[in-house]
Scaffold this active site. Structure first.
Site, PDB file in Angstrom:
ATOM      1  N   HIS A 203       0.832  -1.208   0.000  1.00  0.00           N
ATOM      2  CA  HIS A 203       0.000   0.000   0.000  1.00  0.00           C
ATOM      3  C   HIS A 203       0.865   1.256   0.000  1.00  0.00           C
ATOM      4  O   HIS A 203       0.530   2.246  -0.627  1.00  0.00           O
ATOM      5  CB  HIS A 203      -0.843   0.033   1.267  1.00  0.00           C
ATOM      6  CG  HIS A 203      -2.127  -0.681   1.127  1.00  0.00           C
ATOM      7  ND1 HIS A 203      -2.326  -1.942   1.592  1.00  0.00           N
ATOM      8  CD2 HIS A 203      -3.270  -0.295   0.549  1.00  0.00           C
ATOM      9  CE1 HIS A 203      -3.551  -2.306   1.318  1.00  0.00           C
ATOM     10  NE2 HIS A 203      -4.155  -1.323   0.686  1.00  0.00           N
ATOM     11  N   ARG A 301      -9.831  -1.014 -14.640  1.00  0.00           N
ATOM     12  CA  ARG A 301      -9.922  -2.254 -13.848  1.00  0.00           C
ATOM     13  C   ARG A 301     -11.294  -2.299 -13.170  1.00  0.00           C
ATOM     14  O   ARG A 301     -11.444  -1.876 -12.023  1.00  0.00           O
ATOM     15  CB  ARG A 301      -8.831  -2.282 -12.777  1.00  0.00           C
ATOM     16  CG  ARG A 301      -7.407  -2.475 -13.306  1.00  0.00           C
ATOM     17  CD  ARG A 301      -6.430  -2.475 -12.150  1.00  0.00           C
ATOM     18  NE  ARG A 301      -5.149  -3.068 -12.480  1.00  0.00           N
ATOM     19  CZ  ARG A 301      -4.011  -2.389 -12.609  1.00  0.00           C
ATOM     20  NH1 ARG A 301      -4.000  -1.084 -12.438  1.00  0.00           N
ATOM     21  NH2 ARG A 301      -2.882  -3.012 -12.884  1.00  0.00           N
ATOM     22  N   ARG A 335     -11.597  -3.402 -19.039  1.00  0.00           N
ATOM     23  CA  ARG A 335     -11.290  -4.808 -18.796  1.00  0.00           C
ATOM     24  C   ARG A 335     -12.462  -5.447 -18.062  1.00  0.00           C
ATOM     25  O   ARG A 335     -12.932  -4.899 -17.055  1.00  0.00           O
ATOM     26  CB  ARG A 335     -10.030  -4.952 -17.938  1.00  0.00           C
ATOM     27  CG  ARG A 335      -9.789  -6.421 -17.592  1.00  0.00           C
ATOM     28  CD  ARG A 335      -8.484  -6.644 -16.934  1.00  0.00           C
ATOM     29  NE  ARG A 335      -8.471  -6.172 -15.561  1.00  0.00           N
ATOM     30  CZ  ARG A 335      -7.378  -6.161 -14.815  1.00  0.00           C
ATOM     31  NH1 ARG A 335      -6.236  -6.555 -15.318  1.00  0.00           N
ATOM     32  NH2 ARG A 335      -7.421  -5.738 -13.576  1.00  0.00           N
ATOM     33  N   GLU A 424      -1.415 -12.192 -20.363  1.00  0.00           N
ATOM     34  CA  GLU A 424      -0.873 -12.277 -19.010  1.00  0.00           C
ATOM     35  C   GLU A 424      -0.305 -13.670 -18.731  1.00  0.00           C
ATOM     36  O   GLU A 424       0.265 -13.919 -17.685  1.00  0.00           O
ATOM     37  CB  GLU A 424      -1.982 -11.999 -17.989  1.00  0.00           C
ATOM     38  CG  GLU A 424      -2.647 -10.663 -18.210  1.00  0.00           C
ATOM     39  CD  GLU A 424      -3.699 -10.370 -17.171  1.00  0.00           C
ATOM     40  OE1 GLU A 424      -3.410  -9.629 -16.236  1.00  0.00           O
ATOM     41  OE2 GLU A 424      -4.821 -10.895 -17.306  1.00  0.00           O
ATOM     42  N   ASN A 447       2.484  -7.432 -15.200  1.00  0.00           N
ATOM     43  CA  ASN A 447       2.506  -7.845 -13.780  1.00  0.00           C
ATOM     44  C   ASN A 447       2.247  -9.343 -13.673  1.00  0.00           C
ATOM     45  O   ASN A 447       2.996 -10.071 -13.017  1.00  0.00           O
ATOM     46  CB  ASN A 447       1.430  -7.101 -12.975  1.00  0.00           C
ATOM     47  CG  ASN A 447       1.514  -5.601 -13.136  1.00  0.00           C
ATOM     48  OD1 ASN A 447       2.547  -5.071 -13.502  1.00  0.00           O
ATOM     49  ND2 ASN A 447       0.417  -4.909 -12.868  1.00  0.00           N
ATOM     50  N   ASP A 448       1.182  -9.782 -14.315  1.00  0.00           N
ATOM     51  CA  ASP A 448       0.890 -11.215 -14.262  1.00  0.00           C
ATOM     52  C   ASP A 448       1.785 -12.003 -15.207  1.00  0.00           C
ATOM     53  O   ASP A 448       2.168 -13.127 -14.905  1.00  0.00           O
ATOM     54  CB  ASP A 448      -0.593 -11.474 -14.589  1.00  0.00           C
ATOM     55  CG  ASP A 448      -1.451 -11.334 -13.355  1.00  0.00           C
ATOM     56  OD1 ASP A 448      -1.071 -11.895 -12.304  1.00  0.00           O
ATOM     57  OD2 ASP A 448      -2.486 -10.648 -13.417  1.00  0.00           O
ATOM     58  N   ARG A 458       3.524 -12.633  -7.523  1.00  0.00           N
ATOM     59  CA  ARG A 458       3.777 -11.196  -7.730  1.00  0.00           C
ATOM     60  C   ARG A 458       3.729 -10.379  -6.447  1.00  0.00           C
ATOM     61  O   ARG A 458       4.147  -9.221  -6.429  1.00  0.00           O
ATOM     62  CB  ARG A 458       2.795 -10.627  -8.768  1.00  0.00           C
ATOM     63  CG  ARG A 458       1.358 -10.681  -8.325  1.00  0.00           C
ATOM     64  CD  ARG A 458       0.422 -10.295  -9.442  1.00  0.00           C
ATOM     65  NE  ARG A 458       0.095  -8.873  -9.425  1.00  0.00           N
ATOM     66  CZ  ARG A 458      -0.796  -8.309 -10.222  1.00  0.00           C
ATOM     67  NH1 ARG A 458      -1.418  -9.043 -11.143  1.00  0.00           N
ATOM     68  NH2 ARG A 458      -1.079  -7.036 -10.148  1.00  0.00           N
ATOM     69  N   CYS A 495       0.051  -2.672 -20.423  1.00  0.00           N
ATOM     70  CA  CYS A 495      -0.685  -1.969 -19.370  1.00  0.00           C
ATOM     71  C   CYS A 495      -0.264  -2.405 -17.961  1.00  0.00           C
ATOM     72  O   CYS A 495      -0.872  -1.994 -16.986  1.00  0.00           O
ATOM     73  CB  CYS A 495      -2.196  -2.160 -19.543  1.00  0.00           C
ATOM     74  SG  CYS A 495      -2.730  -3.855 -19.319  1.00  0.00           S
TER      75      CYS A 495
HETATM   76  C1  PEP Z   1      -1.175  -7.053 -15.216  1.00  0.00           C
HETATM   77  O1  PEP Z   1      -1.295  -8.211 -14.797  1.00  0.00           O
HETATM   78  O2  PEP Z   1      -0.109  -6.596 -15.685  1.00  0.00           O
HETATM   79  C2  PEP Z   1      -2.323  -6.127 -15.169  1.00  0.00           C
HETATM   80  C3  PEP Z   1      -2.269  -4.939 -15.741  1.00  0.00           C
HETATM   81  O3  PEP Z   1      -3.424  -6.545 -14.497  1.00  0.00           O
HETATM   82  P1  PEP Z   1      -3.526  -6.502 -12.889  1.00  0.00           P
HETATM   83  O4  PEP Z   1      -2.301  -5.824 -12.361  1.00  0.00           O
HETATM   84  O5  PEP Z   1      -4.773  -5.771 -12.582  1.00  0.00           O
HETATM   85  O6  PEP Z   1      -3.592  -7.957 -12.557  1.00  0.00           O
HETATM   86 MG    MG Z   2      -3.250  -8.990 -14.372  1.00  0.00          MG
END
Ligand code: PEP
Ligand code: MG
Length: 547
Positions: A203, A301, A335, A424, A447-448, A458, A495
Site C-alpha cells: 500500500h 480495472r 477490462r 498475461e 505484472n501477471d 507477484r 498496461c
Molecule cells: C497485469 O497483470 O499486468 C495487469 C495490468 O493486471 P492486474 O495488475 O490488474 O492484474
Molecule cells: Mg493482471
C-alpha cells in the site's frame, strides 16, 4: 516550498548530524522523485507491561470499548479530511476498528481476567489469525489490524499513540513499515518516505505513487538514523544518503522542483524524438482516478468498483459506473472483471482454491458463472451507446485461441466496437499471432505475465528480482506480441507497471508496442523518456535488452 530547519548543532536531537561524512543506504525505489530534508522516525508501537490482576472488571471493559471507539473516531476524522483512495482506506479501517466482534472478544478477555490493554491485544491477535487463515486479499488486510491494535493498546495504556511525527517543518519520514492508515493520512510536510520493510506492491508504494511522493522501501538501517539527520532520497534509484548538509539538501530540493516543473510543462501525445507515435494511456479503477494528461484510458480495472460487494452489482449500477468514465474520456479500454487471488469478489461466491493464482480467475470465472460476463458486456455496450464513447473491451487471463474467439463472439454479439484480450499468460504470448486472428488488439499485462513466466508470486517481497519486467525472457514474450501486432496491423499495448517505468518505455517502444498504459502520475516522465530517443535508438535499446 516550505523552508527546511537548520541542521541541529551539538545541542540538537541526539546523534543528529549533517554535513559530516555521508552514509549511503540502499533500498528499493518505488515512487520516483528526489527529496531532501531532516529525517524523523515514526513512534514505536506500545509495549505491553507485565499483566496485573484486574480489580475493576467493569472499568476495564469500558476502557477497552472506549479505546476501540477512540481509534475508529480518529480514523473517521482523518477520512473526512482526506480525499479519493486515502479517504476510502481510512473509512474501511474505521469500520474494522468498530467491528462489534472485536469489542466482544475484548470484553471476553476482561471476563477471562485480563486488563483492557491485554484484552485488546488478545482480541486483535485472534482476529488477525482468523483473517490470515482466509488467505489471499483478506490475509493482506491482517497487517492493517496491527496498526489498529497499536493505537487501541496505546490508548488503553495512556501512552502516546504511535503515528506520524509532527515536528512543524518539512521532513523525510522514516518507519519500519507504514500502515495504510499512516500512508493515507500523510500531511503536506512529508517530503519523502523511507521504510525498512515493504515491497513494490505494498500500500505504501501504491499510495506514494498516487501522490507523487518519492518513496524507498526495503531500506535497512534507516531507523538507526537519529531524528534530524539530513538525508537525500532518490525514489527512482532507491538511494538514501544520510549526513548531507543543509545546503546540499536545499540544492537537491531545488533540482527536484525544476525537474517537476519541466515535466509538468510537457503535454501532448506520446512521441519518440523523431515523431513515432506511442499512445500514453491511463490505468484507472473508477472515474475518481481520472487525471488530465493521457490520450485515453488503456486499462479500466472494473473489479476495483466491486471489491467489497456481497451482492452482484446490477446492470443499471454497472451502466452508471462505466458511463461516469466514458462521459469524461472518449477512448476507454474496459477490462472485464478480473476476480481471483489478490482480488477476490465476494459476490461471486466462488469456493476457496488450493492454488488460486492458477485456478478460476479472470475470464475463467465465465466457465462457472456465465451470466456475470453477459451482464457486464451488456452494461458496457449500453454505457457506450448512452455516452457516444469509443469503448473497447478486453478479457483478463486469456490462455488460448479458443478462449479469445469465444470472448470476441460474445462481446461482438452485444455490439462492442473493438474486442481484445490481455496477454498475461505465457501461452497467450506464444500464440499471439493466432489470438490476434480472433481479436482486434492485445494488451500485455506485465505484472501477471512476469508472475507466470517466472513462477514467482507477484506479491512476494523476496522475489522482486524475478518479477523485474526488464528480464529478457519477459521482453521476448512482449516482443512476440508486438511482432504479431505489426504483422496483423493491429494495436498491441502494455498496461502492466512496466509501462510506467521511464527506463523501460523506450525499450517497449523499440519492441514495437503501440501504447503504454500507466498510473496517471507516471505520464509526464514516460512522455519525456520517449521524447529523448528516436525510434532507431529505441530499437537498439530493445535489441540490447533482449540479449
Ligand atoms: C497485469 O497483470 O499486468 C495487469 C495490468 O493486471 P492486474 O495488475 O490488474 O492484474
Ligand atoms: Mg493482471
Amino acid at each position: 516550498m516550505p523552508d527546511l530547519p537548520p541542521v541541529p548543532g551539538p545541542s540538537g536531537a541526539p546523534g543528529a548530524r549533517g554535513g559530516g561524512t555521508a552514509v549511503r543506504l540502499t533500498g528499493r525505489g518505488v515512487s520516483r522523485g528526489l527529496a531532501a530534508g531532516p529525517v524523523m522516525r515514526m513512534a514505536a508501537p506500545p509495549v505491553l507491561p507485565a499483566p496485573r490482576p484486574v480489580r475493576d472488571a467493569a472499568a476495564e471493559t469500558a476502557l477497552a470499548a472506549e479505546a476501540l471507539e477512540a481509534v475508529a473516531a480518529g480514523l473517521r476524522d482523518r477520512a473526512a479530511a482526506a480525499t479519493g483512495d486515502a479517504a476510502e482506506i481510512l473509512d474501511a479501517l474505521a469500520m474494522m476498528a468498530g467491528d462489534p466482534m472485536l469489542r466482544e472478544e475484548a470484553e471476553q478477555g476482561v471476563r477471562d481476567g485480563l486488563g483492557a490493554a491485554h484484552a485488546l491485544d488478545a482480541a486483535f491477535t485472534r482476529h488477525r489469525e482468523a483473517i490470515a487463515a482466509l488467505g489471499g486479499y483478506l490475509a493482506e488486510r491482517a497487517a492493517d489490524l496491527d496498526d489498529l491494535r497499536h493505537r487501541a493498546v496505546a490508548f488503553a495504556l495512556g501512552v502516546p499513540m504511535p503515528g506520524l511525527p509532527s515536528p512543524g517543518h518539512p521532513y523525510v519520514l522514516a518507519a519500519e513499515d507504514l500502515s495504510p492508515a499512516d500512508t493515507a493520512g500523510l500531511g503536506p510536510d512529508v517530503l519523502a518516505l523511507v521504510t525498512e520493510k515493504g515491497g513494490p506492491t505494498s500500500h505504501t508504494a501504491i499510495l506514494a505513487r498516487g501522490r507523487g511522493l518519492p518513496a524507498v522501501v526495503a531500506c535497512p538501517g534507516v531507523m538507526d538514523l537519529a531524528d534530524g539527520t539530513y538525508v537525500s532520497v532518490d525514489g527512482a534509484t532507491g538511494e538514501v544518503t544520510a549526513g548531507i548538509s543543509h545546503e546540499e539538501a536545499v540544492r537537491a530540493r531545488e533540482r527536484d522542483r525544476r525537474e517537476r516543473e519541466r515535466l509538468a510543462a510537457s503535454s501532448g501525445p506520446g512521441r519518440t524524438a523523431d515523431g513515432h507515435p506511442v499512445k500514453l494511456l491511463l490505468n484507472i479503477g473508477s472515474a475518481a482516478d481520472l487525471r488530465p494528461g493521457g490520450e485515453g484510458v488503456g486499462l479500466f480495472r472494473t473489479e476495483f468498483l466491486f471489491l467489497d460487494r456481497g451482492l452482484a452489482p446490477s446492470f443499471d449500477e454497472q451502466v452508471a459506473a462505466y458511463a461516469a468514465v466514458f462521459a469524461r474520456v472518449p477512448h476507454v479500454v474496459v477490462r472485464t472483471l478480473d476476480a481471483g487471488t489478490d482480488k477476490p469478489l465476494p459476490f461471486l461466491g466462488l469456493p476457496p482454491e488450493h492454488n488460486p493464482a492458477l485456478g478460476i480467475r479472470g475470464l475463467r470465472v465465465d466457465r462457472v458463472l456465465p451470466d456475470v460476463l453477459d451482464t457486464q458486456l451488456d452494461a458496457i455496450a449500453e454505457a457506450a451507446r448512452r455516452t457516444g464513447a469509443e469503448a473497447w473491451v478486453m478479457a483478463p487471463m486469456v490462455a488460448t485461441r479458443d478462449e479469445a474467439a469465444a470472448f470476441a463472439a460474445r462481446a461482438r454479439a452485444r455490439g462492442v466496437a473493438r474486442v481484445g484480450v490481455m496477454v498475461e499468460v505465457p501461452a497467450a504470448a506464444l500464440l499471439a499471432d493466432r489470438i490476434l486472428a480472433e481479436v482486434d488488439f492485445l494488451s500485455v499485462g506485465t505484472n501477471d505475465l512476469s508472475q507466470y513466466t517466472f513462477a514467482a508470486d507477484r506479491q512476494h517481497p523476496a522475489l522482486t528480482d524475478l518479477l523485474d519486467p526488464a528480464q529478457p525472457a519477459l521482453l521476448r514474450l512482449v516482443a512476440a506480441c508486438a511482432e504479431a501486432g505489426l504483422a496483423a496491423g493491429k494495436p498491441v499495448g502494455v498496461c502492466g507497471e512496466a509501462a510506467g517505468d521511464p527506463a523501460l518505455a523506450p525499450v517497449l517502444a523499440g519492441l514495437g508496442v503501440t501504447s503504454l498504459s500507466m498510473a496517471p502520475v507516471c505520464v509526464p516522465v514516460v512522455r519525456d523518456a520517449l521524447a529523448r530517443h528516436t525510434l532507431g535508438e529505441c530499437r537498439s535499446l530493445a535489441a540490447t535488452a533482449l540479449s
